[in-house]
Design an enzyme around this catalytic site. Structure first.
Site, mmCIF file in Angstrom:
data_model
loop_
_atom_site.group_PDB
_atom_site.id
_atom_site.type_symbol
_atom_site.label_atom_id
_atom_site.label_comp_id
_atom_site.label_asym_id
_atom_site.label_seq_id
_atom_site.Cartn_x
_atom_site.Cartn_y
_atom_site.Cartn_z
ATOM 1 N N LYS A 71 -4.480 5.044 10.197
ATOM 2 C CA LYS A 71 -3.560 5.254 8.989
ATOM 3 C C LYS A 71 -4.675 5.240 7.867
ATOM 4 O O LYS A 71 -4.180 5.351 6.603
ATOM 5 C CB LYS A 71 -2.373 3.949 8.941
ATOM 6 C CG LYS A 71 -1.186 4.198 9.873
ATOM 7 C CD LYS A 71 -0.170 3.174 9.619
ATOM 8 C CE LYS A 71 0.883 3.487 10.363
ATOM 9 N NZ LYS A 71 2.130 2.446 10.271
ATOM 10 N N ASP A 108 6.605 3.515 4.796
ATOM 11 C CA ASP A 108 7.124 2.361 5.537
ATOM 12 C C ASP A 108 8.068 1.076 4.691
ATOM 13 O O ASP A 108 8.912 0.678 5.223
ATOM 14 C CB ASP A 108 5.893 1.374 6.191
ATOM 15 C CG ASP A 108 5.207 2.140 7.533
ATOM 16 O OD1 ASP A 108 6.099 2.950 8.320
ATOM 17 O OD2 ASP A 108 4.197 2.063 7.824
#
Ligand code: ATR
Length: 282
Positions: A71, A108
């Protein structure tokens, strides 16, 4: 499922990848919406990472999710990094445009907020006095999204103080950092408590926190979804507090990516929730 030569392709890149729930989520929507497309898991080793990322636009893939451990590693390969992904320091969703340029986002936090809104429609973000437990990647995304949602206040406590301080510096200087040893002393007045740490997850100790001092209208949320009802959520329910369980963030973070790639905003249905829940017990 009927895939033709003009199918839209997306996927998820990670190492390992077999545990990822994303293929189940996206292919459920593809099928449910009758889309000519497919979402594929890619297990990519670190030594192949840069080669694979550079190749993806050339094979016509529309975009991809990126999961552990990449990520942060993906950032240098992205042509345009969104504001939230810059602040959070991680990308989980990539769109590839017609010219092969990569656009990186972090969905997220947005996913978590949407999950809270759906689980607890009466929630007022503007009046929320939040305590976050943790300071990892998930905490950073949630702290950013809560700050954007103009909550009344955010405090954060984490075993490693420096990580909480770094988060505060990166995300918003108004965030109060609470030493780990003091976590039990600051629950009075908190009306949104969120465990964003690994504590309570299968294989980890449970979160040692006495929630007796939380006001009776407090909401308690956990991003851990294995087990579905953590000790923290059970304690909150026993006190009659509203709870928001962990799987929602995983499901809702997938929505913006799907919309970017396949052009339709999908719904998180109870059937999808059951399907993914069943997978997490395998
Ligand atoms: P993610 O990216 O999913 O948020 P992470 O970066 O590994 O995951 O973060 C895990 C979080 O759980 C961290 O806040 C970690 O605390 P530290 O920053 O001190 O490592 C927290 N955590 C994990 N195990 C813990 C434990 N046994 N006690 C207290 N906190 C723990």
């Amino acid at each position: 499922m009927h895939i033709t030569g003009s199918a839209t392709i997306a996927g998820v890149i990670g190492n390992p990848i077999h545990h990822s729930k994303s293929p189940t989520i996206h292919n459920y929507w593809i099928q449910d919406l009758g889309i000519n497309g497919v979402y594929v898991p890619f297990h990519i080793l670190p030594e192949d990472f840069s080669t694979v990322i550079r190749m993806l636009p050339k094979i016509g893939i529309k975009g991809f999710n990126i999961t552990l451990p990449y990520k942060e590693a993906i950032l240098p390969f992205i042509d345009t990094v969104s504001e939230e992904a810059k602040k959070i320091g991680a990308v989980n969703t990539v769109k590839i445009n017609e010219e092969g340029k990569l656009f990186g986002y972090n969905t997220d936090g947005e996913g978590y907020i949407e999950h809270l809104r759906r689980s607890i429609p009466s929630i007022s973000f503007k009046n929320a006095k939040v305590l976050l437990v943790g300071a990892g990647g998930a905490t950073r995304a949630i702290a950013y999204a809560l700050h954007q949602a103009n909550v009344a206040s955010i405090a954060i406590t984490n075993r490693t103080l420096e990580k909480a301080q770094q988060l505060m510096q990166d995300i918003a200087p108004s965030i109060e950092v609470v030493p780990w040893e003091k976590r039990n002393d600051m629950l009075e007045g908190i009306n949104l408590l969120i465990n964003t740490s690994s504590l309570g997850m299968v294989g980890f100790p449970s979160l040692d926190l006495n929630i007796d001092a939380l006001p009776s209208d407090a909401i308690v949320s956990d991003i851990v979804y294995k087990p579905r009802f953590t000790e923290l959520l059970k304690k909150a329910e026993a006190r009659g507090l509203k709870i928001a369980e962990g799987l929602g963030m995983l499901l809702y973070q997938a929505v913006p990516g799907f919309e970017m790639w396949f052009g339709v905003r999908p719904e998180v249905t109870s059937d999808l929730t059951k399907l993914v829940m069943a997978l997490s017990h395998e």
